[in-house]
Design a protein around this motif. Sequence first.
Motif, short mmCIF file in Angstrom:
data_model
loop_
_atom_site.label_atom_id
_atom_site.label_comp_id
_atom_site.label_asym_id
_atom_site.label_seq_id
_atom_site.Cartn_x
_atom_site.Cartn_y
_atom_site.Cartn_z
N SER A 263 0.71 -1.03 0.00
CA SER A 263 0.02 -0.01 0.04
C SER A 263 0.78 1.20 -0.04
O SER A 263 2.11 1.00 0.40
N PHE B 65 -3.47 4.16 0.48
CA PHE B 65 -3.98 3.65 -0.82
C PHE B 65 -3.56 2.05 -1.10
O PHE B 65 -2.28 1.96 -0.94
N HIS C 8 -5.05 0.76 -4.14
CA HIS C 8 -4.56 0.76 -5.63
C HIS C 8 -3.86 1.97 -5.81
O HIS C 8 -4.54 3.21 -5.62
N PHE C 9 -2.87 2.07 -6.34
CA PHE C 9 -2.29 3.49 -6.82
C PHE C 9 -1.30 3.41 -8.02
O PHE C 9 -0.58 2.23 -8.27
N GLN D 270 0.42 8.75 -8.65
CA GLN D 270 -0.02 9.45 -7.48
C GLN D 270 1.11 9.61 -6.30
O GLN D 270 0.98 10.35 -5.63
N HIS E 189 -8.25 5.37 0.77
CA HIS E 189 -8.71 5.95 -0.34
C HIS E 189 -9.48 7.23 -0.18
O HIS E 189 -10.79 7.18 -0.64
N GLU F 16 -10.91 10.90 -1.38
CA GLU F 16 -10.70 11.76 -2.52
C GLU F 16 -9.85 12.69 -2.28
O GLU F 16 -9.88 13.31 -1.15
#
Length: 696
Positions: A80, A96, A98-99, A103, A130, A132
């Motif tokens: 992560s 995160f 998924h990155f 990013q 995660h 926003e």
Amino acid sequence: MKNPDYLNQSVSSLTGIGSQTAHRLEKLGIRIIQDLVFHLPHRYEDRTRVYPINSLTAGMTVLICARVEFTDILPRGRKSLICRVSDSTGFISLRFFHFAAAQHNLLKPGALISCFGEVRHGFAGLEIVHPEYNIIPNPDSCITETCLTPVYPLTEGLKQATLRKAIKQALSLCNEENQLLSDWIPQSVLKQYRYPSLNEALKTLHAPDESVSIEALQNGSVPALKRLAFEELLAHHLSLRKARNKIKAWQAPEFSSDKSITEHFLRSLPFKLTGAQQRVIAEIEADCRRHHPMMRLIQGDVGSGKTVVSAYAALLALKAGYQVAVMAPTELLADQHFRNFSAWFENFQTKVVFLTGQLKNSQRKDVLESMAEGSAGIIIGTHALFQESVNFHRLGLIIIDEQHRFGVHQRLALREKGQQDNIRPHQLVMTATPIPRTLAMLQYSDLDISIIDELPPGRKPIVTSIIPAERRGDVIHKINSWVDKKRQAYWVCTLIEESEALQCEAAEKTAELLTEFLPSVRVALIHGRMKSADKEAIMRAFKNHQIDLLVATTVIEVGVDVPNAGLMIIENPERLGLSQLHQLRGRVGRGEGDSYCLLMYQSPLSDTARHRLGILRDSNDGFVIAEKDLQLRGPGEVMGTRQTGQMHFKIADLARDADLLNNIQQIGDILFQESPQAIQPLCDRWLGASTEYSEV
Ligand code: ADP
Ligand code: MG
């Protein structure tokens, strides 16, 4: 756009909605622009203020504005990206799973970000998974919104942003002049209850400003939400009253009562009717003398003797030369009615037939023929009675037992059956599930209600005890001595209702065990997965006392009547609703002797569960139990909606909005008197195509 019809147009007429999005919206029941306006958020997010990091606790969903301290990829466990950010009050981690490399590059030390998400406990203090986020040039550009952000129920492939945009557009088309958004609720009522106008209410719910708290929106106390929920409940109430009023234009056969025959019937019964039974019979007789169809509900606790009252009504119909259909929710119950009616009408020159799924083709043909040509006077069966292929000669009365098992829609659809030359049959429906008065306003306002509030004499109250499953040995011992006294018993295995298979399996195992432990007791098993013929055979044997102990699933819940069976053990009662337990328990306490119900729970029992079972132990009154059940578990349980899924609301939630039902009847009266033109549009708005279900 001033065209009054625009809210009626397809959603595809809005910008940004192509055929694919339109198709996805359709899955949510959204076809026209008006549907969008009534598609309400199921929750809200608050981006109206920036929270200081030191004020955050797990569970909050917040907007923060912070500077990146460092960003790192953690190879441990699930790979992560961790980014630690801080403001002047403290720090928090963003995580995160998924990155992209980008990013990593964007979240550079020193970068200023605004970030929104749910705070939770992480490995090292609080974190947001995660979120926003946006990189911003300076703290002043951290943009807060003026309204709470609506979060709408979605369907696969549909994006929140797409839906928000579409709804925004739809709302901008709304104004007071639009017919479809007219306030059909009279101004005086809106004023009295301090309800906002429809337009205002919708705007508040789609875009609540800062004055509205998220809590109030979530718990339904916001007037805007109350107003819509109220309007929806009112529409349901009105649609049933409409169905009821319609009857006044319908013709029904007149059944006059002939004393010599009715008295002969009453004398031939093995008991004398209770006062309550006589009162209800008088109400039915009065109904049947009118030229409009009777639509009457008999409510009476289990064992109060509803069946014989319906048989009396059947007698009136037969005497006037009409047929009677008796519909029961299960074959088991239908079979029992078949036997009761056969016995009661033995000397009344009528043929009682049983239309069951078990009939051989040739037998079925005979029964259908006797119904069609009229030689069968009383026809008993399940809902199969009203299939297309079934024809009656001269149907004058429909009796529906345990009506809560059938839905409102089924009941209303049935009204159209058996119509001949503009004459429609009378209807008598019965239920042992007492409905608190407020709920009756909603569910039964198309019916007149009679209540049998008295049990036949000589019934002793059922003694109910609550015992842990560890005492199973004692219980088995008790069965032995009970059976020695020539009495019979039920052992009910309940499991999660959703899994009938598991429930049957448990019952099978229990039956095996009990057979082993009780060699001198005749044990048999009955469950929902058995063939109807096998079930009937077992029930018959139990009635004839060829079986001492019947191990069952909740299939025996409704109506089964074996007076000598005075002991019931219910396993895992903590898993069932009180009303359902009361129904089950009602299988005992039907004869002259003592009767017992043992609620055998799995330890440990939670405080609430103990409290609930305590209510059942302390009361034998179905109405009291239903009221408490309503308070504790909500109306679904009481109304049996879980079985039938009958009442479906867009906005109202009966557990939350039950108080709104108190004035429904009265406000319904106002509408019928002062603005009857509002009724149809209100029903259309909330019930849509199903408004005319009374015409089905
Ligand atoms: P429910 O209202 O639960 O459907 P039933 O109609 O099955 O109850 O009646 C329960 C039992 O009570 C039946 O055995 C029925 O014959 C008997 N019964 C009905 N009315 C009387 C009465 N007035 N006196 C004695 N027994 C009665
Ligand atoms: Mg009954």
